[in-house]
Design a protein around this motif. Structure first.
Motif: not given
Length: 176
Positions: A49-50, A52-53, A56-58
Motif C-alpha cells: 500500500c501507499s 506517502t507521496d 513517494p513511498t510504498l
C-alpha cells in the motif's frame, strides 16, 4: 441475508478467523521483484500500500520464512509490479513453488533505476529502494521509496477478493 457473527472483544482472534476475515478485503495483485548482489527473485503479494507521496513511498510485507527473503533483504531494492487482468497465470506462477528461473522466463522484463525487474504490460511498476525494515510477527514491513515508475493506462487491473481473482474494468469516461 447472512447475519454477522460478533467476536467477543476479550477473546483472542484465532488465526483462521483472521485469515477468513482478511479474504473479504479486496486488493490489487502485485509481483514484487528484486535483483542485485544476492540474485534475482520475485513473489506475488497483496500486502502492498501507499504510505506517502512526499517522498513517494510504498510498503510491502514479506514473510521472513519465505525462500526469497534473503535476496530482498540483501539487495535492498525492489519493484512493485501491479498486475493487469491478463497476468493471472503469472501471479500463480510467482505465488507457488516454481523455480525462480522459470518464473522470470514466463514474461518479458526490463529495468529502470535500481536494476529490479520491471514487468512488461504491468498496470504500473514502482522501482524502489528499501529505506527501512520493521519486523511485526512473522513478517517484515519493507518501507520503499519509489525512485522511478512506469504506467500502462491501456490495460484493466487484476484484484484478489474472497480467495479469487477478479478483472477490474475502468468505467468509460462520462465527460463529467
Amino acid at each position: 441475508m447472512q447475519t454477522a457473527t460478533p467476536h467477543h472483544p476479550t477473546l483472542p482472534v484465532e488465526k483462521q478467523e483472521f485469515r477468513d476475515a482478511m479474504a473479504r478485503l479486496g486488493t490489487a495483485v502485485n509481483i514484487i521483484t528484486t535483483d542485485g548482489p544476492a540474485g534475482r527473485a520475485g513473489f506475488t503479494a497483496s500486502a502492498v500500500c501507499s504510505v506517502t507521496d512526499t517522498p513517494p513511498t510504498l510498503l510491502v510485507c514479506l514473510n521472513r520464512s519465505a525462500s526469497v527473503y534473503p535476496m530482498f533483504k540483501q539487495n535492498h531494492v525492489l519493484c512493485v509490479n501491479t498486475l493487469a487482468h491478463s497476468h493471472e497465470s503469472l501471479s500463480n506462477l510467482f505465488g507457488g513453488k516454481t523455480p525462480m528461473e522459470q518464473r522470470f522466463e514466463a514474461a518479458e522484463w526490463s529495468t529502470l533505476a535500481t536494476g529490479s525487474p520491471i514487468l512488461s504490460g504491468a498496470l504500473v511498476s514502482f522501482d524502489c529502494k528499501i529505506t527501512q525494515i520493521t519486523s511485526v510477527g512473522t513478517h517484515d514491513i519493507l518501507i520503499c521509496e519509489a525512485v522511478a515508475l512506469v504506467r500502462n493506462d491501456e490495460s484493466h487491473g487484476l484484484a484478489y477478493f474472497d480467495r479469487r481473482y477478479h478483472s477490474l474494468m475502468r468505467a468509460a469516461n462520462s465527460g463529467s
